[in-house]
Design a protein around this motif. Structure first.
Motif, PDB file in Angstrom:
ATOM      1  N   UNK A 191     -21.455  -4.179 -49.293  1.00 48.02           N
ATOM      2  CA  UNK A 191     -20.385  -3.414 -49.927  1.00 48.02           C
ATOM      3  C   UNK A 191     -19.039  -3.951 -49.470  1.00 48.02           C
ATOM      4  N   UNK A 192     -18.043  -3.821 -50.342  1.00 47.81           N
ATOM      5  CA  UNK A 192     -16.710  -4.310 -50.027  1.00 47.81           C
ATOM      6  C   UNK A 192     -15.904  -3.262 -49.267  1.00 47.81           C
ATOM      7  N   UNK A 193     -15.204  -3.714 -48.213  1.00 40.22           N
ATOM      8  CA  UNK A 193     -14.271  -2.878 -47.467  1.00 40.22           C
ATOM      9  C   UNK A 193     -12.937  -3.606 -47.380  1.00 40.22           C
ATOM     10  N   UNK A 194     -11.909  -2.884 -46.962  1.00 43.28           N
ATOM     11  CA  UNK A 194     -10.583  -3.473 -46.778  1.00 43.28           C
ATOM     12  C   UNK A 194     -10.063  -3.046 -45.420  1.00 43.28           C
ATOM     13  N   UNK A 195      -9.580  -4.001 -44.613  1.00 44.90           N
ATOM     14  CA  UNK A 195      -9.079  -3.659 -43.289  1.00 44.90           C
ATOM     15  C   UNK A 195      -7.614  -3.230 -43.348  1.00 44.90           C
ATOM     16  N   UNK A 196      -7.026  -2.971 -42.190  1.00 46.01           N
ATOM     17  CA  UNK A 196      -5.652  -2.456 -42.133  1.00 46.01           C
ATOM     18  C   UNK A 196      -4.635  -3.467 -42.638  1.00 46.01           C
ATOM     19  N   UNK A 197      -5.021  -4.730 -42.662  1.00 49.28           N
ATOM     20  CA  UNK A 197      -4.125  -5.772 -43.174  1.00 49.28           C
ATOM     21  C   UNK A 197      -4.330  -6.029 -44.662  1.00 49.28           C
ATOM     22  N   UNK A 198      -5.098  -5.110 -45.317  1.00 53.95           N
ATOM     23  CA  UNK A 198      -5.424  -5.244 -46.736  1.00 53.95           C
ATOM     24  C   UNK A 198      -6.232  -6.501 -47.030  1.00 53.95           C
ATOM     25  N   UNK A 199      -6.968  -6.977 -46.040  1.00 56.49           N
ATOM     26  CA  UNK A 199      -7.825  -8.144 -46.211  1.00 56.49           C
ATOM     27  C   UNK A 199      -9.246  -7.702 -46.544  1.00 56.49           C
ATOM     28  N   UNK A 200      -9.921  -8.495 -47.374  1.00 58.58           N
ATOM     29  CA  UNK A 200     -11.291  -8.208 -47.772  1.00 58.58           C
ATOM     30  C   UNK A 200     -12.250  -8.345 -46.602  1.00 58.58           C
ATOM     31  N   UNK A 201     -13.143  -7.372 -46.484  1.00 58.32           N
ATOM     32  CA  UNK A 201     -14.239  -7.444 -45.520  1.00 58.32           C
ATOM     33  C   UNK A 201     -15.521  -7.099 -46.269  1.00 58.32           C
ATOM     34  N   UNK A 202     -16.511  -7.968 -46.177  1.00 57.08           N
ATOM     35  CA  UNK A 202     -17.808  -7.683 -46.792  1.00 57.08           C
ATOM     36  C   UNK A 202     -18.731  -7.134 -45.720  1.00 57.08           C
ATOM     37  N   UNK A 203     -19.281  -5.961 -45.978  1.00 55.70           N
ATOM     38  CA  UNK A 203     -20.150  -5.255 -45.036  1.00 55.70           C
ATOM     39  C   UNK A 203     -21.607  -5.452 -45.430  1.00 55.70           C
ATOM     40  N   UNK A 204     -22.462  -5.700 -44.455  1.00 53.18           N
ATOM     41  CA  UNK A 204     -23.905  -5.862 -44.671  1.00 53.18           C
ATOM     42  C   UNK A 204     -24.658  -4.826 -43.853  1.00 53.18           C
ATOM     43  N   UNK A 205     -25.607  -4.138 -44.487  1.00 53.30           N
ATOM     44  CA  UNK A 205     -26.469  -3.174 -43.814  1.00 53.30           C
ATOM     45  C   UNK A 205     -27.904  -3.617 -44.061  1.00 53.30           C
ATOM     46  N   UNK A 206     -28.643  -3.937 -42.982  1.00 52.94           N
ATOM     47  CA  UNK A 206     -29.945  -4.584 -43.131  1.00 52.94           C
ATOM     48  C   UNK A 206     -31.078  -3.831 -42.444  1.00 52.94           C
ATOM     49  N   UNK A 207     -32.240  -3.922 -43.056  1.00 48.49           N
ATOM     50  CA  UNK A 207     -33.480  -3.437 -42.448  1.00 48.49           C
ATOM     51  C   UNK A 207     -33.824  -4.304 -41.250  1.00 48.49           C
ATOM     52  N   UNK A 208     -34.481  -3.683 -40.245  1.00 49.18           N
ATOM     53  CA  UNK A 208     -34.858  -4.434 -39.049  1.00 49.18           C
ATOM     54  C   UNK A 208     -36.064  -3.788 -38.391  1.00 49.18           C
ATOM     55  N   UNK A 209     -36.735  -4.544 -37.555  1.00 43.21           N
ATOM     56  CA  UNK A 209     -37.832  -4.010 -36.745  1.00 43.21           C
ATOM     57  C   UNK A 209     -37.377  -3.792 -35.313  1.00 43.21           C
ATOM     58  N   UNK A 210     -36.061  -3.724 -35.098  1.00 41.08           N
ATOM     59  CA  UNK A 210     -35.497  -3.537 -33.761  1.00 41.08           C
ATOM     60  C   UNK A 210     -35.154  -2.084 -33.449  1.00 41.08           C
ATOM     61  N   UNK A 211     -35.626  -1.131 -34.275  1.00 35.14           N
ATOM     62  CA  UNK A 211     -35.435   0.280 -33.984  1.00 35.14           C
ATOM     63  C   UNK A 211     -34.212   0.913 -34.606  1.00 35.14           C
ATOM     64  N   UNK A 212     -33.271   0.108 -35.053  1.00 30.69           N
ATOM     65  CA  UNK A 212     -32.052   0.602 -35.673  1.00 30.69           C
ATOM     66  C   UNK A 212     -31.673  -0.292 -36.851  1.00 30.69           C
ATOM     67  N   UNK A 213     -30.885   0.261 -37.780  1.00 30.24           N
ATOM     68  CA  UNK A 213     -30.322  -0.577 -38.828  1.00 30.24           C
ATOM     69  C   UNK A 213     -29.369  -1.581 -38.195  1.00 30.24           C
ATOM     70  N   UNK A 214     -29.231  -2.730 -38.845  1.00 25.18           N
ATOM     71  CA  UNK A 214     -28.350  -3.777 -38.343  1.00 25.18           C
ATOM     72  C   UNK A 214     -27.155  -3.904 -39.289  1.00 25.18           C
ATOM     73  N   UNK A 215     -25.958  -4.011 -38.722  1.00 22.97           N
ATOM     74  CA  UNK A 215     -24.737  -4.157 -39.499  1.00 22.97           C
ATOM     75  C   UNK A 215     -24.046  -5.472 -39.170  1.00 22.97           C
ATOM     76  N   UNK A 216     -23.279  -5.976 -40.109  1.00 25.15           N
ATOM     77  CA  UNK A 216     -22.522  -7.213 -39.894  1.00 25.15           C
ATOM     78  C   UNK A 216     -21.355  -7.252 -40.867  1.00 25.15           C
ATOM     79  N   UNK A 217     -20.302  -7.994 -40.499  1.00 28.38           N
ATOM     80  CA  UNK A 217     -19.111  -8.134 -41.334  1.00 28.38           C
ATOM     81  C   UNK A 217     -18.849  -9.604 -41.642  1.00 28.38           C
ATOM     82  N   UNK A 218     -18.348  -9.831 -42.847  1.00 30.65           N
ATOM     83  CA  UNK A 218     -17.934 -11.178 -43.246  1.00 30.65           C
ATOM     84  C   UNK A 218     -16.482 -11.117 -43.700  1.00 30.65           C
TER      85      UNK A 218
END
Length: 398
Positions: A228-255
């Motif tokens: 999903x697309x997000x925007x930071x305080x500088x109005x810059x694009x941030x792409x958010x990733x939410x992923x399935x995992x076998x590590x006990x919790x969801x995994x998140x990452x930003x691009x």
């Protein structure tokens, strides 16, 4: 009813009959036509190896309800001797084109055997529609063009499942994952050591050409994902990733570059995962300014919030929850989930009814009485309902 409670009645769109089973929901909303497109796999049994082809139903949103048309088989999304799986639609609103991505897997070859043997049996394909999903193009096979020789290092791969996203830049993003072969086991040439990694396919020219981004890095394991697309305080694009995992919790990452390269992934301690994991869905939407429902749809602030759908049980696929995150660029900001569906619940996909006031969300999800794959159902819920449940949860926590 939605008019009084902010939540519509649950409507079954695909139902298990005998051995025939429908799985892997994907949902797309076309704001220009006030129309939902609901996709799924048709299988001759619940098993992955028994998938056959993709099906679709078209839903016309009329006020606070949806009138659904009949089931349609997507006859062009096929490859002889292969089964079609993992629907992942993405809509180019600038050109009015829907791209439906999927994988085609050699008949009777399981994902498990591909992973163990390090032998990929999947191909990357898509069809497109320029008339709102009424007619579809023939299949295009992108495997050689987009993945190329790298596929020799992939035990298998898939897109989504669920929806892709068009960024404000116009870039089309299709979430994906692969089981990358890190090494072949010594003395066992037919077995390999693989780990799953999420990544993205993307296009900057309206789908004429597609590229693949870098894989999310170890040590965390990331597989089925949505973005999903997000925007930071500088109005810059941030792409958010939410992923399935076998590590006990969801995994998140930003691009910071639209999905070509993601920063180091991290565990989200507010989103616990089942032991064997489960797919989840995420979408962004404009944040409310004054907490009113109308401001959800009309807010001009660049700030975006997230909602996420996923089973809330730690033991089994049950009790589908809707999670709200009002500070998505800050770690562990997810709120207590609101339960949309009690009982067996599996995969799901969310869609935002953009450009409407009041704002509504659609959710297409697997559910049932005894097992989560007995049917795929649809519900609408309002932004006001979502905020009300979160305010109630916050009050109870305090």
């Amino acid at each position: 009813m939605a008019e009084t409670s902010g939540v519509s009645e649950k409507v079954t769109l695909f139902r298990q009959e005998g051995g025939l089973t429908y799985r892997i929901p994907a949902l797309l909303y076309l704001s220009s036509e006030s129309t939902f497109l609901a996709f799924a796999e048709e299988r001759i049994s619940p098993q992955d190896e028994h998938a056959k082809f993709l099906v679709m139903r078209r839903g016309q949103k009329e006020g606070l309800s949806v009138k659904w048309g009949p089931l349609q088989t997507l006859e062009t999304a096929v490859l002889p001797e292969y089964r079609t799986m993992s629907p992942c639609p993405v809509y180019d609103a600038k050109k009015g084109t829907i791209f439906l991505f999927f994988i085609c897997v050699e008949a009777n070859v399981s994902e498990w055997s591909q992973i163990n043997m390090g032998r990929n049996a999947a191909r990357l394909g898509y069809i497109f529609s320029k008339d709102g999903g009424r007619t579809w193009s023939p299949m295009t096979d992108l495997t050689e063009q987009v993945i190329g020789h790298d596929v020799n290092n992939w035990a298998t791969f898939a897109v989504g499942p669920g929806h892709g996203v068009q960024l404000s830049s116009g870039r089309l993003v299709v979430p994906a994952y692969t089981y990358y072969i890190h090494k072949h086991l010594v003395g066992h040439p037919t077995f390999s050591y693989t780990k799953p990694h999420s990544f993205a396919f993307y296009s900057d020219d309206g789908g004429k050409t597609w590229l693949k981004g870098h894989l999310l890095q170890q040590p965390l394991r990331t597989s089925e994902c949505q973005m999903a697309e997000l925007v930071d305080r500088n109005n810059s694009l941030v792409l958010y990733c939410n992923a399935r995992s076998s590590d006990g919790y969801r995994i998140e990452a930003f691009s910071r570059d639209g999905g070509h390269l993601f920063e180091a992934p991290f565990k989200c301690l507010k989103l616990q995962e089942l032991n064997d994991g489960c797919q989840g869905s995420v979408v962004s939407f404009p944040s409310p300014q004054l907490g009113s429902e109308s401001s959800l749809a009309s807010s001009k602030t660049p700030e975006l919030w997230l909602i996420f759908s996923h089973p809330t049980s730690r033991k089994t696929r049950a009790d589908l929850g809707i999670y709200l995150n009002p500070c998505p660029l800050k770690e562990n900001s997810w709120k207590t989930p609101w339960i949309l569906n009690t009982g067996p619940s599996g995969y799901s996909d969310l869609a935002v009814c953009t450009g409407e006031d009041p704002l509504f969300f659609g959710c297409l999800f697997e559910c049932g009485i005894s097992m989560y794959y007995e049917e795929i159902a649809f519900q609408l819920f309002s932004g006001a309902k979502l905020l009300k449940t979160q305010n109630t949860s916050s009050a109870e926590e305090n």
